[in-house]
Design an enzyme around this catalytic site. Structure first.
Site, short mmCIF file in Angstrom:
data_model
loop_
_atom_site.label_atom_id
_atom_site.label_comp_id
_atom_site.label_asym_id
_atom_site.label_seq_id
_atom_site.Cartn_x
_atom_site.Cartn_y
_atom_site.Cartn_z
N ALA A 59 4.49 1.24 8.07
CA ALA A 59 5.45 0.19 8.46
C ALA A 59 4.92 -0.62 9.63
O ALA A 59 4.74 -0.09 10.73
CB ALA A 59 6.78 0.83 8.82
N GLY A 79 -9.17 -18.63 13.13
CA GLY A 79 -9.13 -17.17 13.26
C GLY A 79 -9.90 -16.44 12.17
O GLY A 79 -10.09 -15.23 12.26
N ASP A 80 -10.33 -17.15 11.11
CA ASP A 80 -11.09 -16.47 10.05
C ASP A 80 -12.50 -16.14 10.53
O ASP A 80 -13.12 -16.94 11.23
CB ASP A 80 -11.22 -17.38 8.82
CG ASP A 80 -10.10 -17.16 7.83
OD1 ASP A 80 -9.33 -16.20 7.99
OD2 ASP A 80 -10.01 -17.95 6.87
N TYR A 96 -1.98 -9.41 16.03
CA TYR A 96 -1.96 -8.39 14.98
C TYR A 96 -3.15 -7.43 15.13
O TYR A 96 -2.99 -6.20 15.18
CB TYR A 96 -1.99 -9.05 13.59
CG TYR A 96 -2.32 -8.06 12.50
CD1 TYR A 96 -1.37 -7.14 12.08
CD2 TYR A 96 -3.61 -7.99 11.95
CE1 TYR A 96 -1.69 -6.18 11.12
CE2 TYR A 96 -3.93 -7.03 11.00
CZ TYR A 96 -2.97 -6.14 10.59
OH TYR A 96 -3.29 -5.19 9.65
N LYS A 120 -3.49 -3.18 16.25
CA LYS A 120 -4.21 -2.10 15.54
C LYS A 120 -5.21 -1.42 16.48
O LYS A 120 -5.38 -0.20 16.45
CB LYS A 120 -4.90 -2.63 14.28
CG LYS A 120 -3.92 -3.10 13.21
CD LYS A 120 -3.07 -1.95 12.67
CE LYS A 120 -2.02 -2.40 11.68
NZ LYS A 120 -1.05 -1.34 11.32
N LYS A 171 2.22 -7.69 9.39
CA LYS A 171 0.78 -7.79 9.08
C LYS A 171 0.25 -9.20 8.87
O LYS A 171 -0.88 -9.36 8.42
CB LYS A 171 0.49 -6.94 7.83
CG LYS A 171 1.24 -7.43 6.60
CD LYS A 171 0.77 -6.73 5.34
CE LYS A 171 1.46 -7.31 4.11
NZ LYS A 171 1.01 -6.76 2.86
N SER A 205 -7.10 -1.27 10.33
CA SER A 205 -7.61 -2.44 9.61
C SER A 205 -9.00 -2.78 10.11
O SER A 205 -9.34 -2.53 11.28
CB SER A 205 -6.65 -3.60 9.91
OG SER A 205 -7.25 -4.82 9.58
N ARG A 252 -10.06 -21.99 8.17
CA ARG A 252 -8.77 -21.56 8.72
C ARG A 252 -9.01 -20.94 10.10
O ARG A 252 -9.93 -20.13 10.26
CB ARG A 252 -8.15 -20.52 7.77
CG ARG A 252 -6.82 -19.97 8.21
CD ARG A 252 -6.15 -19.16 7.10
NE ARG A 252 -6.83 -17.89 6.83
CZ ARG A 252 -6.39 -16.98 5.96
NH1 ARG A 252 -5.28 -17.21 5.27
NH2 ARG A 252 -7.04 -15.86 5.77
N LEU A 262 12.89 -2.96 4.65
CA LEU A 262 12.92 -3.96 3.58
C LEU A 262 12.73 -5.39 4.12
O LEU A 262 13.14 -6.35 3.49
CB LEU A 262 14.23 -3.87 2.76
CG LEU A 262 14.45 -2.53 2.03
CD1 LEU A 262 15.79 -2.56 1.26
CD2 LEU A 262 13.31 -2.24 1.04
N ASN A 295 7.08 -4.58 17.17
CA ASN A 295 7.24 -3.96 15.86
C ASN A 295 6.14 -2.95 15.56
O ASN A 295 6.38 -1.90 14.97
CB ASN A 295 7.25 -5.05 14.80
CG ASN A 295 8.25 -4.78 13.71
OD1 ASN A 295 9.14 -3.94 13.87
ND2 ASN A 295 8.11 -5.47 12.61
N ILE A 310 0.84 -1.21 0.00
CA ILE A 310 0.00 0.00 0.00
C ILE A 310 0.88 1.25 0.00
O ILE A 310 0.57 2.25 -0.65
CB ILE A 310 -0.97 -0.01 1.20
CG1 ILE A 310 -1.75 -1.33 1.21
CG2 ILE A 310 -1.96 1.15 1.11
CD1 ILE A 310 -2.58 -1.55 2.45
#
Ligand code: UDP
Length: 342
Positions: free
Chosen positions: A83, A299-300, A151, A155, A86, A126, A297, A35, A101, A14
């Site tokens: 940054a 957590g979906d 994750y 957020k 994810k 998100s 899956r 990177l 992070n 993005i």
């Protein structure tokens, strides 16, 4: 005078598309990226599209010293902060990496902004912050559910940090953008998503399967309470998303924000199932995708899509590109990638 924008994570998916939009809008862009999940060659793609190669610093924002040195050297007007780590699954197996992070970096940035008088931040949030909501579509008022993954939790906490910071320091304004499922690639096919290793996300898995790089796509579950049993998401073209960042940035720089901390859903407002996506991909690109149905899956969630009224009305932004555009552009990008070494 040209305004200078620091884009953290600017060589990422993005971030790179947003950098292109910012350069087109006349901003000077400085990128910081470690990177860890992107390639330096992305800068060449940006240059080919815009004619400008952004200035680049390679370091992780958790490195406070390097960040302070960078902000001291550059006269930054605003920050767009992408940054972050994810991958939802990885965050479950390596939570400390994610908390450090994603949150230490944010706090370092906010400290640096205070120190160097930078008053504006656009923050990558998100739709994961909502978990599986009780009501659809999701508005910005929909309460957060308990986060399913570290994750998602980073957020939620990141947004709380921005809210509290805006209250304590009125000179520090921010806008969090809650992305639904970003997909697609620039129409030039010079930049796109660069998944390293086996992709976790649906779209790169589809394109790599269609290209013969993977044998078969696994559809995670066909027994959800959805029209065809597969899970439903709100996919949004990355170029639409990039444009929303430019709009949010402009709002902050003009002082047009109504609160010190604001937040917006960014989606198309339409929900598509996994099978809808596969079938549309096959139809618009005239290629076949081998797939099989497997277990759900972990957590979906079953289904989620956005109510985008607030972004439409307040930001004056609306997604313009549809699922077919998204899926054509990713196939063009995949074909471009097949000829490359990375
Ligand atoms: N999905 C799938 N097979 C894959 C990857 C994803 O069936 O190989 C499904 C996944 O279960 C979800 C949707 O595709 O319903 C989008 O998943 P993705 O990982 O792209 O994004 P998420 O919504 O999890 O952030």
């Amino acid at each position: 005078m040209t305004q200078k924008i620091l884009v953290t994570g600017g060589t990422g998916f993005i971030g790179s598309h947003t950098t292109v939009e910012l350069i087109k809008d006349g901003y000077e862009v400085v990128i910081v990226d470690d990177l860890s999940n992107s390639k330096i060659e992305v800068l060449d793609g940006i240059q080919e599209i815009t004619g400008v190669k952004p200035q680049f610093y390679q370091f992780n924002i958790c490195d406070e010293r390097k960040l302070m040195d960078c902000l001291k050297a550059e006269q930054i007007d605003a920050i767009i902060h992408f940054a972050a780590s994810k991958a939802v699954g990885e965050s479950v197996s390596n939570p400390l990496l994610y908390y450090r992070n994603n949150l230490v970096s944010l706090m370092n940035l906010l400290d640096a902004m205070r120190q160097f008088g930078v008053g504006h931040m656009v923050f990558s949030s998100s739709c994961t912050v909502y978990g599986q909501p009780d009501q659809l579509p999701v508005t910005e008022d929909t309460p957060f559910q308990k986060a399913e993954s570290p994750y998602g939790h980073t957020k939620q906490i990141g947004e709380d940090i921005l809210r509290h910071v805006a209250t304590a320091y009125p000179e520090l304004n921010s806008i969090a953008l809650r992305y639904f499922n970003p997909v697609g690639a620039h129409e030039s096919a010079l930049i796109g998503e660069l998944p390293i290793g086996v992709p976790n996300n649906l779209i790169p898995y589809i394109t790599q399967t269609a290209a013969g790089l993977r044998d078969e796509l696994s559809i995670f579950g066909d027994d959800y309470d959805t029209p065809d049993g597969t899970a439903v998401r709100d996919y949004i073209h990355v170029v639409d998303l990039a444009k929303a960042h430019a709009v949010a940035l402009d709002r902050l720089l003009k002082g047009a924000n109504k609160e010190g901390y604001e937040f917006f859903n960014l989606g198309t407002g339409k929900g598509y199932s996994v099978l809808d996506v596969i079938k549309t991909f096959e139809r618009v690109n005239k290629v076949k995708v081998n797939y099989k149905i497997v277990e759900r899956r972990d957590g979906d969630i079953e289904k989620i899509y956005a109510n985008t009224d607030l972004a439409n009305n307040e930001l004056g932004w609306k997604a313009e590109l549809g699922l077919e555009d998204m899926l054509k552009s990713v196939w063009k990008w995949q074909k471009h990638m097949n000829g490359k070494s990375y």
